[in-house]
Design a protein around this motif. Structure first.
Motif, PDB file in Angstrom:
ATOM      1  N   THR A  16       0.828  -1.213   0.000  1.00  0.00           N
ATOM      2  CA  THR A  16       0.000   0.000   0.000  1.00  0.00           C
ATOM      3  C   THR A  16       0.860   1.259   0.000  1.00  0.00           C
ATOM      4  OG1 THR A  16      -0.097  -0.129   2.413  1.00  0.00           O
ATOM      5  CG2 THR A  16      -1.912  -1.133   1.175  1.00  0.00           C
ATOM      6  N   GLY A  17       2.171   1.088   0.033  1.00  0.00           N
ATOM      7  CA  GLY A  17       3.092   2.218   0.024  1.00  0.00           C
ATOM      8  C   GLY A  17       4.484   1.729  -0.309  1.00  0.00           C
ATOM      9  N   PRO A  18       5.513   2.567  -0.139  1.00  0.00           N
ATOM     10  CA  PRO A  18       6.879   2.146  -0.439  1.00  0.00           C
ATOM     11  C   PRO A  18       7.308   0.949   0.399  1.00  0.00           C
ATOM     12  CG  PRO A  18       6.753   4.531  -0.191  1.00  0.00           C
ATOM     13  CD  PRO A  18       5.434   3.990   0.262  1.00  0.00           C
ATOM     14  N   TRP A  19       7.924  -0.027  -0.237  1.00  0.00           N
ATOM     15  CA  TRP A  19       8.373  -1.215   0.482  1.00  0.00           C
ATOM     16  C   TRP A  19       9.359  -0.862   1.580  1.00  0.00           C
ATOM     17  CZ3 TRP A  19       5.855  -5.528   0.335  1.00  0.00           C
ATOM     18  CH2 TRP A  19       5.152  -5.902  -0.815  1.00  0.00           C
ATOM     19  N   ARG A  20      10.187   0.137   1.363  1.00  0.00           N
ATOM     20  CA  ARG A  20      11.243   0.464   2.315  1.00  0.00           C
ATOM     21  C   ARG A  20      10.689   0.984   3.641  1.00  0.00           C
ATOM     22  NH1 ARG A  20      14.349   5.168  -0.796  1.00  0.00           N
ATOM     23  NH2 ARG A  20      13.987   3.667  -2.472  1.00  0.00           N
ATOM     24  N   LEU A  21       9.429   1.404   3.624  1.00  0.00           N
ATOM     25  CA  LEU A  21       8.821   1.922   4.851  1.00  0.00           C
ATOM     26  C   LEU A  21       8.019   0.863   5.598  1.00  0.00           C
ATOM     27  CD1 LEU A  21       7.610   5.428   3.612  1.00  0.00           C
ATOM     28  CD2 LEU A  21       9.753   4.815   4.738  1.00  0.00           C
ATOM     29  N   GLY A  22       7.927  -0.337   5.040  1.00  0.00           N
ATOM     30  CA  GLY A  22       7.138  -1.378   5.689  1.00  0.00           C
ATOM     31  C   GLY A  22       5.647  -1.148   5.484  1.00  0.00           C
TER      32      GLY A  22
END
Length: 300
Positions: A16-22
């Motif tokens: 649901t968002g950037p992978w790097r942010l979890g």
């Protein structure tokens, strides 16, 4: 079988968002060829997927999902020494989706000519392959060539969706490998750039060009036809091309004239982009007329 498709299907994760942010993600399966198989089954055809998965839980998800959709999985090979491939979808902005692959050394990359020939048991009216599978390695390329040889020898139709993936190989390498396949195909499908990649005007079979928002056109020995795209609110554009291919090939199997084949293709693509996922929004035969209903229609 009405159709047999050959290629790799992976477990997919959509964030649901950037992978790097979890954060959270949804799990499903994805693969150009299996999307076409699901689309054909929903449109009333018998279709088989030929491929390899790992002897792991993602592999079981792939097989279970395809089986639940009515796709014949009797030719699936479970590889105990290689994992099922993984594909990550990241909605980076509302209009841009980034795709990350983890498929190097996957079970799908070990597909062999023997797998392909075994998967054709019983025969088929149509074999559908893409330019993705030959890019996965020498074994998958041999599998595609063996399958094309066998189906052509039996008098069946062969369709090739060019589906050039620049992350897998260069345009020059893709052209060198795919052009001979395109010259032997009954139907070649692709964007204008992809059609040029495999020979363009040299192709003697049906040439179907996907034009995105401008619809699609087909060139046959009898002439050229075109169809406009449907104007819909797209939720997820990923998989639209494979959805179109499923609709077009369904029309071919139903012996519809070229213009009607194109119209079915643009309709299935329009359904697909209105749902999240590669294949989840694909319509059934009974649902095809729904796209022409006025906005706000409620069926009771």
């Amino acid at each position: 079988m009405d159709a047999i498709v050959l290629g790799e299907t992976m477990m997919s994760l959509r964030s649901t968002g950037p992978w790097r942010l979890g954060g959270s993600a949804t799990t499903s399966v994805a693969g150009a060829e299996s999307t076409v198989a699901i689309g054909l089954v929903r449109l009333g055809h018998a279709a088989r997927w030929v491929g390899r998965v790992g002897a792991d839980e993602p592999g079981e998800l792939v097989v279970r999902t395809l089986r639940a959709e009515g796709v014949d999985t009797s030719a699936v090979v479970r590889d105990p020494t290689a994992p099922t491939g993984l594909i990550l979808f990241e909605r980076r902005t509302p209009d841009v989706t980034r795709v990350l692959y983890h498929r190097a050394g996957s079970a799908g990359s070990r597909l062999s000519a023997a797998d392909a020939v075994a998967g054709l048991a019983g025969g088929t009216r149509l074999l559908h392959v893409t330019g993705i599978t030959p890019a996965l390695g020498a074994g998958p390329l041999a599998a595609v060539r063996a399958a094309v040889d066998a189906v052509r020898a039996a008098g069946g139709l062969v369709s090739l969706d060019v589906n050039h993936r620049s992350l897998l190989w260069s345009a020059d390498e893709a052209s060198r490998v795919l052009r001979p396949l395109a010259l032997r195909a009954s139907v070649v499908i692709g964007s204008p750039d992809e059609i040029a990649l495999v020979g363009g005007d040299d192709l003697t079979g049906e040439v179907v060009t996907k034009l995105g928002r401008d619809g699609a056109r087909v060139r046959t020995r009898d002439g050229t036809w075109s169809a406009p795209a449907h104007r819909v609110d797209a939720v997820d554009p990923v998989g639209a091309g494979d959805a179109f291919t499923a609709g077009y090939l369904s029309g071919l199997l139903d012996r519809l004239p070229p213009a009607e084949r194109l119209a079915r293709g643009t309709t299935t693509a329009a359904f697909a982009v209105q749902a999240v996922g590669d294949w989840e929004g694909l319509p059934t035969q009974a649902e095809l007329p729904l796209l022409g209903l006025p906005p706000g229609t409620t069926l009771r």
